[in-house]
Design an enzyme around this catalytic site. Structure first.
Site, PDB file in Angstrom:
ATOM      1  N   CYS A 135      35.450  32.539  28.953  1.00 41.89           N
ATOM      2  CA  CYS A 135      34.844  32.565  30.117  1.00 41.89           C
ATOM      3  C   CYS A 135      33.970  34.017  30.055  1.00 41.89           C
ATOM      4  O   CYS A 135      34.703  35.120  29.922  1.00 41.89           O
ATOM      5  CB  CYS A 135      35.750  32.671  31.440  1.00 41.89           C
ATOM      6  SG  CYS A 135      35.149  33.321  32.701  1.00 41.89           S
ATOM      7  N   HIS A 168      35.227  36.874  32.565  1.00 40.57           N
ATOM      8  CA  HIS A 168      36.553  37.594  32.097  1.00 40.57           C
ATOM      9  C   HIS A 168      36.829  37.839  30.824  1.00 40.57           C
ATOM     10  O   HIS A 168      37.846  38.453  30.386  1.00 40.57           O
ATOM     11  CB  HIS A 168      37.678  36.740  32.887  1.00 40.57           C
ATOM     12  CG  HIS A 168      37.682  36.582  34.405  1.00 40.57           C
ATOM     13  ND1 HIS A 168      37.126  35.651  35.131  1.00 40.57           N
ATOM     14  CD2 HIS A 168      37.732  37.548  35.407  1.00 40.57           C
ATOM     15  CE1 HIS A 168      37.072  35.822  36.156  1.00 40.57           C
ATOM     16  NE2 HIS A 168      37.780  37.020  36.528  1.00 40.57           N
ATOM     17  N   HIS A 197      37.814  47.946  45.191  1.00 46.08           N
ATOM     18  CA  HIS A 197      36.937  49.037  44.648  1.00 46.08           C
ATOM     19  C   HIS A 197      35.518  49.084  45.174  1.00 46.08           C
ATOM     20  O   HIS A 197      35.484  48.180  46.455  1.00 46.08           O
ATOM     21  CB  HIS A 197      36.670  48.652  43.182  1.00 46.08           C
ATOM     22  CG  HIS A 197      36.277  47.283  42.719  1.00 46.08           C
ATOM     23  ND1 HIS A 197      35.029  47.098  43.177  1.00 46.08           N
ATOM     24  CD2 HIS A 197      36.965  46.204  42.098  1.00 46.08           C
ATOM     25  CE1 HIS A 197      35.095  45.677  42.689  1.00 46.08           C
ATOM     26  NE2 HIS A 197      36.109  45.227  42.019  1.00 46.08           N
ATOM     27  N   CYS A 208      38.928  33.126  37.393  1.00 43.81           N
ATOM     28  CA  CYS A 208      37.754  32.580  38.444  1.00 43.81           C
ATOM     29  C   CYS A 208      38.298  31.833  39.358  1.00 43.81           C
ATOM     30  O   CYS A 208      37.679  31.410  40.268  1.00 43.81           O
ATOM     31  CB  CYS A 208      36.695  31.724  37.547  1.00 43.81           C
ATOM     32  SG  CYS A 208      35.780  33.085  36.416  1.00 43.81           S
ATOM     33  N   LYS A 264      39.099  47.096  34.999  1.00 43.41           N
ATOM     34  CA  LYS A 264      40.674  47.570  34.919  1.00 43.41           C
ATOM     35  C   LYS A 264      40.823  48.370  33.607  1.00 43.41           C
ATOM     36  O   LYS A 264      41.030  49.280  33.168  1.00 43.41           O
ATOM     37  CB  LYS A 264      41.804  46.923  35.101  1.00 43.41           C
ATOM     38  CG  LYS A 264      42.453  47.396  36.548  1.00 43.41           C
ATOM     39  CD  LYS A 264      43.524  46.481  36.762  1.00 43.41           C
ATOM     40  CE  LYS A 264      44.139  46.324  38.184  1.00 43.41           C
ATOM     41  NZ  LYS A 264      44.951  45.209  38.468  1.00 43.41           N
ATOM     42  N   LYS A 314      30.323  47.267  33.363  1.00 50.07           N
ATOM     43  CA  LYS A 314      30.671  46.308  34.310  1.00 50.07           C
ATOM     44  C   LYS A 314      32.233  47.139  34.826  1.00 50.07           C
ATOM     45  O   LYS A 314      32.954  47.851  33.837  1.00 50.07           O
ATOM     46  CB  LYS A 314      31.389  44.997  33.749  1.00 50.07           C
ATOM     47  CG  LYS A 314      31.377  43.858  34.469  1.00 50.07           C
ATOM     48  CD  LYS A 314      31.679  42.630  33.860  1.00 50.07           C
ATOM     49  CE  LYS A 314      32.597  41.995  34.700  1.00 50.07           C
ATOM     50  NZ  LYS A 314      32.476  40.569  34.100  1.00 50.07           N
ATOM     51  N   CYS A 336      40.040  28.638  34.125  1.00 48.70           N
ATOM     52  CA  CYS A 336      40.178  30.265  33.884  1.00 48.70           C
ATOM     53  C   CYS A 336      40.800  30.830  35.380  1.00 48.70           C
ATOM     54  O   CYS A 336      40.328  30.542  36.272  1.00 48.70           O
ATOM     55  CB  CYS A 336      38.758  30.939  33.877  1.00 48.70           C
ATOM     56  SG  CYS A 336      38.990  32.522  34.179  1.00 48.70           S
ATOM     57  N   HIS A 393      33.531  45.810  46.145  1.00 47.97           N
ATOM     58  CA  HIS A 393      34.188  45.111  47.527  1.00 47.97           C
ATOM     59  C   HIS A 393      33.320  46.211  48.638  1.00 47.97           C
ATOM     60  O   HIS A 393      32.861  45.493  49.659  1.00 47.97           O
ATOM     61  CB  HIS A 393      35.473  45.272  47.628  1.00 47.97           C
ATOM     62  CG  HIS A 393      36.461  44.525  46.844  1.00 47.97           C
ATOM     63  ND1 HIS A 393      37.010  45.147  45.852  1.00 47.97           N
ATOM     64  CD2 HIS A 393      36.443  43.112  46.443  1.00 47.97           C
ATOM     65  CE1 HIS A 393      37.601  44.273  44.870  1.00 47.97           C
ATOM     66  NE2 HIS A 393      37.376  42.917  45.223  1.00 47.97           N
TER      67      HIS A 393
END
Ligand SMILES: [Zn+2]
Length: 477
Positions: free
Chosen positions: A141, A144, A17, A127, A301, A298, A124, A20
Site C-alpha cells: 500500500c 502505509h 497531530h 487504510c 510515528k 510525511k 490494508c 488533524h
C-alpha cells in the site's frame, strides 16, 4: 442560508497531530466565515471508533477497547479548546444515535443494490480498504508501505456499478461539487474507468466483534467506512428523522465535507452512491485538501516527526498557530513546515507585517488626534473581497490576500509619511491618510475574524480605544 459543514472523523488509534489540526482549523475558518455572513451554520466533527485499527491499537496498549477509544476520543474533543474551534457537535461513532442511524441507512438501501458473495481480496488495515493490483506499489500500500492482508470470506456487496452514469452526471454538473478542480478531474476519470462493486461488511470474527452489526444478519458487521460515512447524517439525528436532519440536510442550502485527498473517493463516489440508494441524496460539496509535510517528509510515528497541536499553541499562541497551519498548505499542493520556517513566518508575517502596522497606525492616530469615525462600515480604502476564494475553500489563498492588504497599507504609510505631513502642518491630508489606513485596518480585522478570531477582536478594540498593544509578542529563542 442554511450551511452545514463537517470534517472527516478521525481514527482514535493515536493522538491528534497537526495534520488533524489543519483540517479542523480549515473547517472552523469556513464555519466562522459563514456565521459572519449571517448564514445559519452547523459545524460537525467527530471520531471514527469502529475501526479494526482501533481494536489493534488497544490490544497493543493492553487496554480494553472501550476504555481505549474513550481515552483517545477525548484528545480530539480537547482540540476545541486548544485550537479555539467552534464546532456545534462532536459525534463519536460508538454512540447510540450513530448505531441507530447507520442501521437505518443500511436498511434504506435499495434491495437490488445489495448482494452477498464469496470474496477474496487484499486488505490494508491502515487504510481500512481492499486494494486492487492497480492500487499497490511493489505489492505494498503506497499510503502505509505495508503488504496488505489476503482476506477470504463471504460479505455483502454494494452495487456501485448501478450509479456510474448518475454520479458522473452529478459531478459534471457540480451537483456534487469537488474542489479544487484537479481533484474533480481525478474523480471523473476514476469513474470513467469503471466503478466496481465493493464489500460493505465483514465477518464478526474478522471485525473482532467490534462495530455496527448488519441489520438482520448477526454474523456480519458493517464495513467501517459504511458506518463512518453515515456520521454526517447520524449526528443530525437521522435515526429519528430529527429537527437537525430536516433543517440542515433535507432542507439545507449547502452541505460541505472538508477532507484530505487520501479519502476523496469515499466522499465523492461511495458516499453519494449510498445516499442515492437510500433516497436521501442532497447536493454536496467535497472540499479536498492536500497534506502537510514536516521538513519535506510525511508525518509518521516511525520517523518520529509528529508534532502535537499543543506544541504549536504553546510556542505561538492559538491564533498564530491557526495562521501558520492555514498559510502552510496551499490548495493545489502539499505544504511543508518546520520549526525554522514557522518561526520565520511568525516574525515576518505576524509580528512585523501585521503587528507593526496596527501598532504604528494606532499610535499615529492617537498622537495626531485623528477623529475616528463612529461607524465602522468600510469607507474609502482598499477594496477587496475573499468571497471567491472562500467559496472554493481556498483558505490559504484568502489568507494570503488579506495579508497582502497589510503589506499595501504598510507601503502606503511609508509613502505618505504622515509624520512629515504633521510637521508641515498639512492637517487635512494627514487626516485623510490616517483615515484611509483606519478603514483598511477595519477591513483587515473583519476579514481576519474567521482565521484569527481573538486577534481580530483585539484589533477592533484597539481601533476603538486607540490604545495599541502588541498583537504578537516576540518569540523566545
Ligand atoms: Zn494503506
Amino acid at each position: 442560508m442554511k450551511y452545514y459543514i463537517t470534517t472527516a472523523i478521525d481514527y482514535v488509534n493515536a493522538k491528534p497531530h497537526i495534520g488533524h489540526a489543519f483540517e479542523k482549523v480549515q473547517a472552523d475558518v469556513l464555519a466562522r466565515y459563514h456565521r459572519a455572513l449571517g448564514d445559519d451554520t452547523y459545524f460537525l466533527t467527530g471520531s471514527d471508533e469502529n475501526s479494526l485499527k482501533n481494536v489493534q491499537a488497544a490490544k497493543k496498549a493492553g487496554i480494553p477497547i472501550n476504555d481505549f477509544v474513550d481515552q483517545n476520543a477525548q484528545y480530539f474533543i480537547d482540540l476545541k479548546k486548544i485550537l479555539n474551534l467552534s464546532f456545534d457537535s462532536f459525534i463519536r461513532t460508538t454512540e447510540k444515535r450513530h448505531f441507530d442511524g447507520a442501521s437505518k441507512l443500511w436498511s434504506a438501501f435499495k434491495k437490488e443494490d445489495i448482494y452477498k458473495k464469496d470474496y477474496q481480496g487484499f486488505y490494508c488495515v491502515g487504510c481500512e480498504e481492499f486494494k486492487t493490483e492497480k492500487d499497490l506499489v511493489d505489492g505494498c500500500c503506497p499510503e502505509h508501505n505495508t503488504k496488505p492482508e489476503l482476506i477470504e470470506e463471504e460479505n455483502y456487496f454494494f452495487r456501485l456499478s448501478n450509479y456510474q452514469n448518475e454520479l458522473l452526471e452529478l459531478i459534471e454538473k457540480n451537483v456534487i461539487e469537488i474542489t479544487p478542480d484537479f481533484r474533480k478531474n481525478e474523480i471523473v476519470s476514476f469513474i470513467k474507468g469503471g466503478l466496481e462493486d465493493f464489500s460493505i461488511s465483514r465477518s464478526r470474527k474478522r471485525a473482532e466483534n467490534w462495530g455496527v452489526p448488519v441489520p438482520g444478519d448477526d454474523d456480519q458487521i458493517m464495513y467501517v467506512w459504511i458506518d463512518a460515512l453515515s456520521n454526517y447524517i447520524t449526528a443530525l439525528d437521522y435515526s429519528t428523522d430529527g429537527e437537525l436532519f430536516q433543517k440542515y440536510w433535507v432542507n439545507g442550502d449547502k452541505r460541505i465535507h472538508v477532507i484530505g485527498k487520501g479519502i476523496l473517493r469515499f466522499h465523492a463516489v461511495y458516499w453519494p452512491a449510498m445516499l442515492l440508494s437510500s433516497g436521501i441524496f442532497a447536493p454536496l460539496q467535497v472540499a479536498s485538501h492536500e497534506y502537510l509535510t514536516i521538513n519535506g517528509q510525511k508525518m509518521s510515528k516511525s520517523l518520529g516527526n509528529i508534532i502535537d497541536p499543543d506544541e504549536l499553541t504553546n510556542r505561538y499562541g492559538v491564533d498564530a498557530t491557526r495562521y501558520l497551519l492555514i498559510s502552510a498548505l496551499p490548495q493545489n499542493s502539499d505544504g511543508d513546515i518546520s520549526w525554522e520556517k514557522m518561526d520565520e513566518k511568525f516574525t515576518s508575517d505576524l509580528a512585523n507585517n501585521l503587528g507593526n502596522l496596527v501598532q504604528r497606525a494606532i499610535s499615529m492616530m492617537d498622537r495626531y488626534s485623528i477623529k475616528i469615525p463612529r461607524s465602522t462600515s468600510s469607507g474609502e480604502g482598499i477594496d477587496f473581497s475573499i468571497a471567491e476564494e472562500m467559496e472554493k475553500t481556498d483558505t490559504a489563498g484568502a489568507l494570503k490576500k488579506i495579508m497582502s492588504l497589510a503589506e499595501i497599507a504598510n507601503k502606503y504609510i511609508a509613502e505618505k509619511q504622515p509624520w512629515v505631513l504633521a510637521k508641515e502642518g498639512k492637517t487635512e491630508e494627514l487626516t485623510q491618510v490616517l483615515l484611509r489606513v483606519y478603514t483598511d485596518l477595519i477591513n483587515i480585522a473583519r476579514a481576519l475574524l474567521p482565521f484569527m478570531p481573538e486577534t481580530a477582536e483585539k484589533m477592533q478594540k484597539q481601533l476603538m480605544t486607540l490604545e495599541p498593544e502588541p498583537l504578537f509578542p516576540r518569540l523566545e529563542s
